[in-house]
Each structure stands twice: as C-alpha cells, then as structure tokens.
Design an enzyme around this catalytic site. Sequence first.
Site, short mmCIF file in Angstrom:
data_model
loop_
_atom_site.label_atom_id
_atom_site.label_comp_id
_atom_site.label_asym_id
_atom_site.label_seq_id
_atom_site.Cartn_x
_atom_site.Cartn_y
_atom_site.Cartn_z
N LYS A 142 89.25 20.47 82.62
CA LYS A 142 88.52 21.02 83.76
C LYS A 142 88.28 19.90 84.77
O LYS A 142 87.37 19.08 84.61
CB LYS A 142 87.17 21.61 83.36
CG LYS A 142 86.53 22.41 84.51
CD LYS A 142 85.02 22.47 84.46
CE LYS A 142 84.38 21.34 85.21
NZ LYS A 142 84.61 21.34 86.67
N GLU A 191 80.25 9.78 79.24
CA GLU A 191 80.13 8.60 80.10
C GLU A 191 79.39 9.05 81.33
O GLU A 191 79.85 9.93 82.07
CB GLU A 191 81.52 8.04 80.44
CG GLU A 191 81.49 6.61 80.96
CD GLU A 191 81.11 6.52 82.42
OE1 GLU A 191 79.98 6.04 82.71
OE2 GLU A 191 81.91 6.92 83.27
N GLU A 248 70.03 6.56 90.16
CA GLU A 248 71.41 6.40 90.61
C GLU A 248 71.60 7.13 91.94
O GLU A 248 71.33 8.33 92.04
CB GLU A 248 72.39 6.95 89.56
CG GLU A 248 73.84 6.68 89.93
CD GLU A 248 74.82 7.16 88.89
OE1 GLU A 248 75.79 6.44 88.61
OE2 GLU A 248 74.61 8.26 88.33
#
Length: 487
Positions: free
Chosen positions: A179, A254, A389
């Site tokens: 995907k 990750e 982030e």
Amino acid sequence: MDTQSVFIVDNYIGGSWTPPASGKRVPSLNPARHGETVGEVPVSGIDDLNRAVAAADEARRAWNMLTGAQRGAFLFKAADLLENRIEEIGRTMTREMGKTIGEAKGETARGAAILRYYAGEGMRKTGDVIPSTDADALMFTTRVPLGVVGVISPWNFPVAIPVWKMAPALIYGNAVVWKPATETAVTASLVMQCFHDAGFPAGTVNMVVGSGAVVGQGIAEHPGIHGITFTGSNGVGKRVGQAALARGAKYQLEMGGKNPIIVAADADLELAAEAAVSGGLRSTGQKCTATSRAIVVSEVYDAFKEKLLAKVSNLVVGDGLDAKTWLGPCANENQYDTVMNFIRKGKEEGAVLLVGGERPDDPALREGFYVTPAVFEGVTPEMSIAREEIFGPVLALIEVRDLKEAIAAANDTEFGLSASLYTRNIGNALTFIKESEAGLVRVNAETAGVELQAPFGGMKQSSSHSREQGTAAIEFYTSVKTVFVKP
C-alpha cells in the site's frame, strides 16, 4: 498550467492492472502548482485488498520453491529497469511530491542499488550447523519466509522506502501486498511497472492504493497477511502494531524523529553549519532523519549562528523541476498547514524567529505549498518546536554550556532515531557514541544519511526496535527453523 498528460493509475493485483472495485479515483496534485493534476489514483477498499492477499497467498509457495539465485535474477532485472527509467520516475516524483529533480533521480538510483544488493543476498547463507550431543545426528538451522508481507510506505521517499522493504521480503521467499501513500501513487505505479516488466510471477508483488484508514488498517488486521512493515507517523504506526499484535502477526515500525546535531566547542563550524542546513532543510525537511534541533555550545554559538544564517539566506526556494531550486514545496496542503502551525506555535511560545517561516514573495510561487526555511533561537526544551516532529524546513537553535549538557538536551525527547556530533576531539566522539540514545549516531556527518547496507532503525518511540536494510533485514522477513536429522 502544465499540459503534460494525466496518469490514470490502477491497482496491480495478480499480475494485472485492475481498476478499484469502487470505480472511484482521486487526483494526485502537484504541490508546486496545486491546480495541476499529476494523476488520478484509486480509492480502494477491502474487496481490492482481499483479492490482492488471495493472489499473494496463491503465488507465495511457488515463489519460495525457487532458489535464492533464481529469485535474485528477477530483482536484478527490476533494478536495470528502474535505472533505465530514472528520468521518467524522477520527474514524476518531483511533480507529485515536490522533491528537487536531483534528489528524485538520486533516490531512484538508490532504489536500483537496493534491488541489486538484495538480489545478491539470494546467494548468502541462511543458516548454521550446530553441534549435537548425539554423535549420529546432524543439527542445523535454516530460515523460512513469513508468507505474505504487507508493506505500508510513506510519501516522502516513494521509491527508496518501499523498495528497501519489498526487495528483502521477496529475496527471502515472501509474496508482497504493497500500500503506497495515495499522495505518491503515480510514482508508485511506475515502480510497480518495473516489477511487472521484470517478469515477476503473477501475485508475487501486488499494489493496492487507498486510504490508510481502510487499506492500511486492513493490512494490519488481515488474517492472510503474516508480517507488516510500516514507515510513517507514530500515531498510525502504533495502531498498526496493536492490530498486528492482537492477531499474532509479525510487525516492524519505523516512525518519527526529533534529530539533534550537537556542535562542540572544537567543531569545524563551517562543516557543522553545512550539515545543519543539508540535514535539516534538504527535501524541505521531510525526512524522518532530518535535523530538527541544533544544540550548540555557548563558546561557539554566535559564530555558528552567523554561518548558519548566511547559508540559509542563500537557499533558492522553487519548483523542484527547476535546476536552480535547492528547496521545493511541502508535499501537500496538510503538510504545509502543519509546518505553518508549528512556526506560529514557536513564536507564541517565546522562541525568536531569525529568518524565514513564510510564503515566498515570488508571484510565480503563489500556487504552491512553499514556505521559506525557518530558523528559531531562544528555544527551550519544553517548547513544541523542541519536542514534536515538524517534518518541514524548521531548525531550532538551542544554546548549552558544554558537551555534557548538549548530550542531555539531545536525549531529552521521546524519539531516538538519529543524532550527530561535530567535534575534533576523539574523547568527545566516544562519549557521544556511548551516551546518545539513538539508533543511528554519526560523528562529523549530518543526521540524515542512511546507507543501504547498514541496519537502520530507532530507539524509544522512533521504532518497534527492529532494524531494516542490510543483512539485518533477514531477521524480520524470515523465521528460524531448527532441524534435527538422525539416520
């Protein structure tokens, strides 16, 4: 308006290009000119995913019966095709997500290198002979594939990341259901065409384009998928991991980073400033390993800041297809809004914006999701721009007294992906290597640098503590089988 033809993208299931069952598609837009449609990409659902998983399940046993060298031959062919199509794929990537054409072509070349690396792994050992206490017995280990692997990849590296997930999955005998991110599905389709043209057996590699909430979560929950490898945000990654854990599937995550560069008092300031700019702002800061915090010892803070600002002021913002452009647009409107909100928060929380952080004045750039690279100072550890982030071209300068305080500040984050130190002192370097809480530590090199032959992954909230790339990949994509043979 660009007059280039619009790509019509289908899913790739069982060796054939297949329209989505819904019949629906959404536009993939050029972030440099959001009125320009690059392609129309599928809105897929669970029916599409089920067909892809069924095709992969049917193909996986015959694929695993091939030798590693035979599987490797297919990867070598795909590498050649990818390399031969660098210009087309690189240009499409730039049009679809904004990365400069040089970076896009470099990423495509890297994808070819990754395929060749893992093609060679088909000739490596997959086990060990172990002495048995029975003198008449032979005992050894071998490795077997998981079965069907689900790959969920992000938009920021639409070639390199899916390839570094699919290549090891395939060489070790698994079938794949991929995907890609909807935002870069046109680029993904060109990569998938390389696999198709390389002659991979039908069903060995499949691609289903759709939302993360439907197709991504569907992969995590699907009983026919035996392993899931994911790169993306922490929130989504945790949901994927929880769904996989609930049904006993293997998973690999990750996720994010808040990566620091430490500038010691004895650093080469010219090199350190260059690394902060390249590591933090190249690719518009849209790398999980991008430098987000520059932690600078007071003794050299002013000199470093002066060099940094001089370099940032010379960066050219523009369309990634323009050879003069150093920094392209944010990849999409959501990412642009996120970056601008963090810049606003930084100012509201008391940080001082030294440069950038706004739309460029150039009228030619008004239709794109552009933001000039921003540098803040006066940043304290509790501020949002020091902790969260951003995934954009924003650098936070943090002044500290000494290296000890710098390392403590660098570790003061929930993330632990990469970290860098600039110093001429071997003692400083060894201290940093030992005490840094990151999966990738670099001395006199920028934070954003991942070599394909080396293990990659983070600590703390940056990953599931597994590792990708290099020989470490075999640990995720296979299971160990211990064999005991007695005549």
